[in-house]
Structures are given as structure tokens and as C-alpha cells.
Scaffold this motif. Structure first.
Motif, PDB file in Angstrom:
ATOM      1  N   THR A 125     -38.300  55.240  70.879  1.00 16.36           N
ATOM      2  CA  THR A 125     -37.839  53.868  70.631  1.00 16.36           C
ATOM      3  C   THR A 125     -37.680  53.543  69.147  1.00 16.36           C
ATOM      4  O   THR A 125     -37.252  52.439  68.811  1.00 16.36           O
ATOM      5  CB  THR A 125     -38.843  52.864  71.234  1.00 16.36           C
ATOM      6  N   LEU A 129     -35.872  49.738  67.094  1.00 15.91           N
ATOM      7  CA  LEU A 129     -36.615  48.625  66.512  1.00 15.91           C
ATOM      8  C   LEU A 129     -35.814  47.965  65.400  1.00 15.91           C
ATOM      9  O   LEU A 129     -35.084  48.627  64.657  1.00 15.91           O
ATOM     10  CB  LEU A 129     -37.958  49.118  65.958  1.00 15.91           C
ATOM     11  N   SER A 146     -44.545  41.122  63.607  1.00 11.25           N
ATOM     12  CA  SER A 146     -43.371  41.975  63.782  1.00 11.25           C
ATOM     13  C   SER A 146     -43.412  43.152  62.815  1.00 11.25           C
ATOM     14  O   SER A 146     -43.110  44.297  63.192  1.00 11.25           O
ATOM     15  CB  SER A 146     -42.102  41.147  63.567  1.00 11.25           C
ATOM     16  N   ASN A 150     -43.740  47.289  63.661  1.00  7.38           N
ATOM     17  CA  ASN A 150     -42.838  48.290  63.085  1.00  7.38           C
ATOM     18  C   ASN A 150     -43.604  49.372  62.327  1.00  7.38           C
ATOM     19  O   ASN A 150     -43.283  50.563  62.430  1.00  7.38           O
ATOM     20  CB  ASN A 150     -41.836  47.618  62.148  1.00  7.38           C
ATOM     21  N   ALA A 153     -45.259  51.717  64.817  1.00  2.55           N
ATOM     22  CA  ALA A 153     -44.276  52.605  65.438  1.00  2.55           C
ATOM     23  C   ALA A 153     -43.855  53.708  64.476  1.00  2.55           C
ATOM     24  O   ALA A 153     -43.709  54.881  64.862  1.00  2.55           O
ATOM     25  CB  ALA A 153     -43.065  51.802  65.897  1.00  2.55           C
ATOM     26  N   LEU A 249     -38.162  49.795  58.786  1.00  2.00           N
ATOM     27  CA  LEU A 249     -39.382  49.402  59.486  1.00  2.00           C
ATOM     28  C   LEU A 249     -40.512  48.989  58.549  1.00  2.00           C
ATOM     29  O   LEU A 249     -41.488  48.388  58.994  1.00  2.00           O
ATOM     30  CB  LEU A 249     -39.839  50.535  60.405  1.00  2.00           C
TER      31      LEU A 249
END
Length: 276
Positions: A125, A129, A146, A150, A153, A249
Motif C-alpha cells: 500500500t 498513501l 496522518s 505515513n 508505513a 510520506l
């Protein structure tokens, strides 16, 4: 604020774990020690982050004092000398950085952490993002949450991508820096969220400003660590994709950053002390 938040969080985790122990039995202190050791990685994070933040603060204090900060007649000179040992004793920060990913991987292998399934999901994924944008959606600190999602991830994606290269100390230490930055930012955001509802309007403004500054600083350091990690691991096949993912990210909007810093400076000046 971030250092305090890290310490409070780790202390809270330890207190919660110790509270579950049966105080009876001759083996109580053995079980007590094992319970503490379960959070060795979190303790290492606190040691590294707080000792390095202390060095930064004391170095700034010396700079503000100018030449007077370097002579024994002023207390800040002693602070400067005393702060330096913090990165050496109780395990050097380099050793603690190596321990952090090692302990997390060991915890995952023992079944105490769902790590590798999260790594696989993150790699699937990662490209989907979106960068954190300044859209609160009615929730305070939504932007920072948020950003944290990120960062987590991206860490998981890098952990899976580096493969056997994580045996290298340089890669391990870069991974540790990613974990440290995530833990520090998350600790600050969680603490701010907890105290925000009952805070005065003035303190709410200071909390928003503090989280803004912490998020900017931690995301910037995270970006550098992620770049180091990919470079040290030699991920040339993924170079373009990783560069784009790292940039996207770890992005945090800088609008309002200077105003936030000025507000915190004015608050400290008005109150004559650390205000949070």
C-alpha cells in the motif's frame, strides 16, 4: 516537551506492566526484572532521544551566553560538561541504536509483535498513501496523525526492502533513528491530545504550536534517516520509487512554523519559565 512525553510514556508502559504482576512468591523480583526487560527497546529509545535533545538544548544555552557560557563562574558551563556524559554511560547511544531494531525483531520472532504481516501490507500500500495535508477535518492534531501513519508505513516498507542488509550496523542504526522519530512524535501528539480538552485557551495555543514544531523537527530527521537507510542498504533497484516515497510520506507542511516558534518564545518570556 517531546522528551518529557517520551519519558512519561515509557514510565507508563512499565507501570502498567508491573501492576499486572502477582507480588507473592519467592520469584517476584525475577518476574519483576523480566517484566521490565520486555520494554528494553522503549527504554533505549528514551535514552537516545532524551540525551541527544539535552545536548542540543545545553549547546544552545551556551551559545546564548556567549563567552560567559564557557567559564566556570556560570552554571551553564557545568550543564554543558554534565550533558555530554549522558550519551556515553548506561550504554552508549550507538549501542542503544543497534539494540532498538534488534529487540523489536526479537519480539516479533517470539510472537509478541505482529511485525512481518504489517511489513507485507505496507509494501503493498506504500504507493497508495497520500502526503499529509493541512486539513484538520474537525479533529485537533489530525494532520500529525496522518503524518505518523505515513512515517510508520514508510518504516515498515524500508524494513522489508533492506532485507539482509539490516545486518549492517549502519543500516540498523538508520532503522533505529526511524523508530525513535516515530516514537517521539507519537508520544508528543498523544500527550497533547490528552491535556488539550482541559487546557486554557492560552495553553491550547501553546500546545498546538509545540506539536507543530515537534512534528516539523521529527519529520525532517525522519526524512534524513530514511534516505540514509535506503542509501546504506544499496537499494538501487528501488531508488526512484523510494526517493519519491520518502519525500512524500515524510512531508509536513511548514506553513505557520515561524509563528508557532514565536508564540512559544513569547509564552516562555511572559511566564518566565517553561510553560508546558
Amino acid at each position: 516537551f517531546a522528551s518529557e512525553s517520551v519519558v512519561y510514556r515509557v514510565a507508563g508502559l512499565l507501570d502498567q506492566r508491573l501492576a499486572t504482576l502477582d507480588h507473592g512468591g519467592a520469584d517476584y523480583y525475577e518476574r519483576y526484572q523480566k517484566a521490565i526487560e520486555e520494554y528494553a527497546a522503549e527504554c533505549a529509545i528514551a535514552k537516545v532521544f532524551c540525551s541527544e535533545q539535552l545536548d542540543f538544548v545545553v549547546d544552545e544555552a551556551v551559545q546564548i551566553h556567549g563567552g560567559y557560557g564557557y567559564i566556570a563562574e556560570y552554571a551553564v558551563e557545568r550543564y554543558y560538561r554534565d550533558s555530554r556524559i549522558q550519551r556515553i554511560f548506561e550504554g552508549t547511544n550507538e549501542i542503544n541504536r543497534i539494540l532498538i531494531p534488534t529487540l523489536l525483531l526479537r519480539r516479533a520472532e517470539a510472537g509478541g509483535l505482529e511485525l512481518w504481516s504489517s511489513v507485507a501490507k505496507a509494501r503493498e500500500t506504500l504507493t497508495l498513501l497520500e502526503a499529509a495535508e493541512d486539513d484538520r477535518g474537525g479533529r485537533e492534531f489530525a494532520l500529525e496523525h496522518s503524518l505518523l501513519a505515513n512515517m510508520k508505513a514508510l518504516f515498515l516498507g524500508l524494513l522489508g526492502a533492506v532485507g539482509d542488509a539490516r545486518e549492517s550496523q549502519e543500516v540498523t542504526m538508520a532503522l533505529a533513528d526511524l523508530v525513535i522519530e516515530i516514537f517521539a512524535l507519537e508520544s508528543a501528539v498523544l500527550r497533547a491530545e490528552q491535556v488539550y480538552p482541559a487546557a486554557s485557551d492560552r495553553k491550547k495555543g501553546a500546545l498546538r504550536a509545540t506539536v507543530k514544531v515537534v512534528a516539523f523537527e521529527r519529520s525532517a530527521q525522519f526524512h534524513l534517516a530514511a534516505t540514509r537507510c535506503s542509501g546504506y542498504a544499496g537499494l538501487m533497484a528501488y531508488r526512484t520509487m523510494l526517493r519519491k516515497n520518502i519525500q512524500r510520506l515524510s512531508y509536513y507542511p511548514v506553513e505557520g512554523l515561524l509563528d508557532a516558534k514565536r508564540l512559544l518564545a513569547q509564552t516562555a518570556t511572559d511566564e518566565g519559565r517553561y510553560a508546558l
